[in-house]
Structure formats: C-alpha cells, structure tokens
Write a protein that holds these residues in place. Structure first.
Motif, short mmCIF file in Angstrom:
data_model
loop_
_atom_site.label_atom_id
_atom_site.label_comp_id
_atom_site.label_asym_id
_atom_site.label_seq_id
_atom_site.Cartn_x
_atom_site.Cartn_y
_atom_site.Cartn_z
N ILE A 6 0.98 -1.04 -0.07
CA ILE A 6 -0.19 0.07 -0.01
C ILE A 6 0.93 1.20 -0.03
O ILE A 6 1.98 1.15 0.32
N ARG A 7 0.51 2.32 -0.31
CA ARG A 7 1.16 3.72 -0.31
C ARG A 7 0.69 4.37 1.15
O ARG A 7 -0.61 4.05 1.34
N PHE A 8 1.84 5.11 1.99
CA PHE A 8 1.34 5.70 3.10
C PHE A 8 0.43 6.73 2.69
O PHE A 8 -0.33 7.09 3.91
N GLY A 9 0.05 7.25 1.77
CA GLY A 9 -0.84 8.19 1.56
C GLY A 9 -2.36 7.68 1.07
O GLY A 9 -3.27 8.64 0.88
N ASP A 10 -2.34 6.58 1.05
CA ASP A 10 -3.73 5.90 0.65
C ASP A 10 -3.84 4.52 1.40
O ASP A 10 -3.77 3.42 0.81
N ILE A 11 -4.37 4.95 2.85
CA ILE A 11 -4.37 3.22 3.66
C ILE A 11 -5.68 2.92 3.21
O ILE A 11 -6.71 3.63 3.75
N PRO A 12 -6.04 1.86 2.71
CA PRO A 12 -7.35 1.33 2.57
C PRO A 12 -7.89 1.06 3.99
O PRO A 12 -7.25 0.75 5.09
N ARG A 48 5.25 7.93 14.15
CA ARG A 48 6.09 7.72 15.35
C ARG A 48 6.96 6.41 15.67
O ARG A 48 8.10 6.50 15.96
N ALA A 49 6.07 5.48 15.05
CA ALA A 49 6.90 4.22 15.51
C ALA A 49 7.93 3.91 14.49
O ALA A 49 8.92 3.46 14.81
N LEU A 50 7.95 4.80 13.30
CA LEU A 50 9.18 4.61 12.16
C LEU A 50 9.63 6.07 12.16
O LEU A 50 9.92 6.39 10.87
N SER A 51 9.91 6.59 13.27
CA SER A 51 10.60 8.14 13.15
C SER A 51 11.85 8.08 12.56
O SER A 51 12.08 9.32 12.09
N HIS A 52 12.70 7.28 12.28
CA HIS A 52 13.77 7.22 11.79
C HIS A 52 13.70 7.29 10.27
O HIS A 52 14.77 7.51 9.54
N LEU A 53 12.46 7.02 9.77
CA LEU A 53 12.44 7.13 8.31
C LEU A 53 11.32 8.54 7.91
O LEU A 53 10.74 8.85 8.53
N GLN A 54 11.51 8.88 6.56
CA GLN A 54 10.90 9.91 6.05
C GLN A 54 9.61 9.39 5.53
O GLN A 54 9.61 8.94 4.30
N LEU A 55 8.59 9.26 6.01
CA LEU A 55 7.30 8.67 5.47
C LEU A 55 6.50 9.78 4.79
O LEU A 55 6.54 10.84 5.21
N HIS A 56 6.27 9.58 3.49
CA HIS A 56 5.28 10.39 2.43
C HIS A 56 4.39 9.69 1.89
O HIS A 56 4.25 8.59 1.75
N ASP A 57 3.53 10.28 1.31
CA ASP A 57 2.48 9.93 0.57
C ASP A 57 2.89 8.64 -0.30
O ASP A 57 2.14 7.58 -0.34
N ASP A 58 4.07 8.60 -0.92
CA ASP A 58 4.08 7.52 -1.98
C ASP A 58 5.01 6.38 -1.18
O ASP A 58 5.36 5.46 -1.96
N PHE A 59 5.49 6.57 -0.01
CA PHE A 59 6.48 5.55 0.68
C PHE A 59 5.50 4.12 0.78
O PHE A 59 4.25 4.29 1.02
N GLU A 60 5.96 3.16 0.28
CA GLU A 60 5.31 1.94 0.54
C GLU A 60 5.47 1.11 1.80
O GLU A 60 6.49 0.98 2.13
N LEU A 61 4.26 0.52 1.87
CA LEU A 61 4.50 -0.54 2.92
C LEU A 61 3.89 -1.84 2.54
O LEU A 61 3.07 -1.89 1.76
N VAL A 62 3.95 -3.01 3.46
CA VAL A 62 3.59 -4.33 2.88
C VAL A 62 2.77 -4.51 4.09
O VAL A 62 2.94 -4.33 5.28
#
Length: 129
Positions: free
Chosen positions: A77-83, A104-118
């Motif tokens: 999924i994209r961080f900017g579009d959470i189903p 907060r949990a992944l504060s070491h990362l630059q999360l943005h709308d196109d960042f992908e999560l599994v």
C-alpha cells in the motif's frame, strides 16, 4: 512446530503485550511494515517474508508463544492511501490515526504519501495459554 514461521509484535517496551492481546481478542487482523524490513528476518522470533497460507507463531516481547495465526493476504500500500481494511485491521479508528502512529513508530524514516508498506492480513488459528 515444524514448518511454522515466527513473528514478534513490538510494543512500547518489553512488557507491552498489547498487540498480541489485540490479535487474541480479534481486534488486530493486519500488520504493516516497510518493504525492506518485511522481507528480512529479525532474530530468532521473527522470520519475515510471510506469505498467504503461512502458519505463524506469534510471540510477545518476553519470547513467550501467545497464539498461532494464518497469513491470508499480503500486498503493498501507499502511505498516503491507507485502505479501510488495513486501518481497521490494525485496530485504528481512521487512516489518519494509522499514519500518526506509524510516523511515531518509524520516526527514523521519512514517511511520505508515496512511501510503500507491506500489509500482512491474517486470521487467528489458536490461542496458546
């Protein structure tokens, strides 16, 4: 035990077992991670690379087996579009709450709308007392 994978849900500290309890109570049916981390093992109690059909032992932070789950779906999924099925399955009240907690949990990362999560979707198979 043979053939099972292992997963540990992280908490605020080593005594926080709220996530395994949420799985046991049926509130948590999804978990999400970064693409990079999802496919990497993370110690004796975390195999990574979970796939549909996998039977997975869920451990708390004290390395105590809490329950058994079966992986049902895995997709990005994209961080900017959470189903909705993802934020609800993670036991959040909205996509915004999902994003805030993961920032907060992944504060070491630059999360943005196109960042992908599994996302790993699962069902509870058995509770271990």
């Amino acid at each position: 035990m043979l053939g099972r994978k292992r997963l540990t849900f992280w908490g605020a500290d080593e005594n926080d077992d709220s996530l395994p309890l949420s799985v046991i109570e049926g509130r948590k049916t999804v978990t999400a991670d970064t693409v990079e981390a999802y496919y990497q093992p993370y110690g004796e109690y975390g195999d990574g690379s979970y796939a549909p059909g996998d039977i997975i032992e869920v451990y708390d932070l004290q390395q105590k087996l809490r329950c058994i789950i079966e992986a049902t779906k895995v997709y990005n999924i994209r961080f900017g579009d959470i189903p909705e099925e993802v934020w609800r399955g993670e036991a959040f009240s909205s996509a915004e709450e999902f994003r805030a907690v993961h920032i907060r949990a992944l504060s070491h990362l630059q999360l943005h709308d196109d960042f992908e999560l599994v996302t790993l979707h699962f069902r509870l198979v058995e509770t271990v007392e």
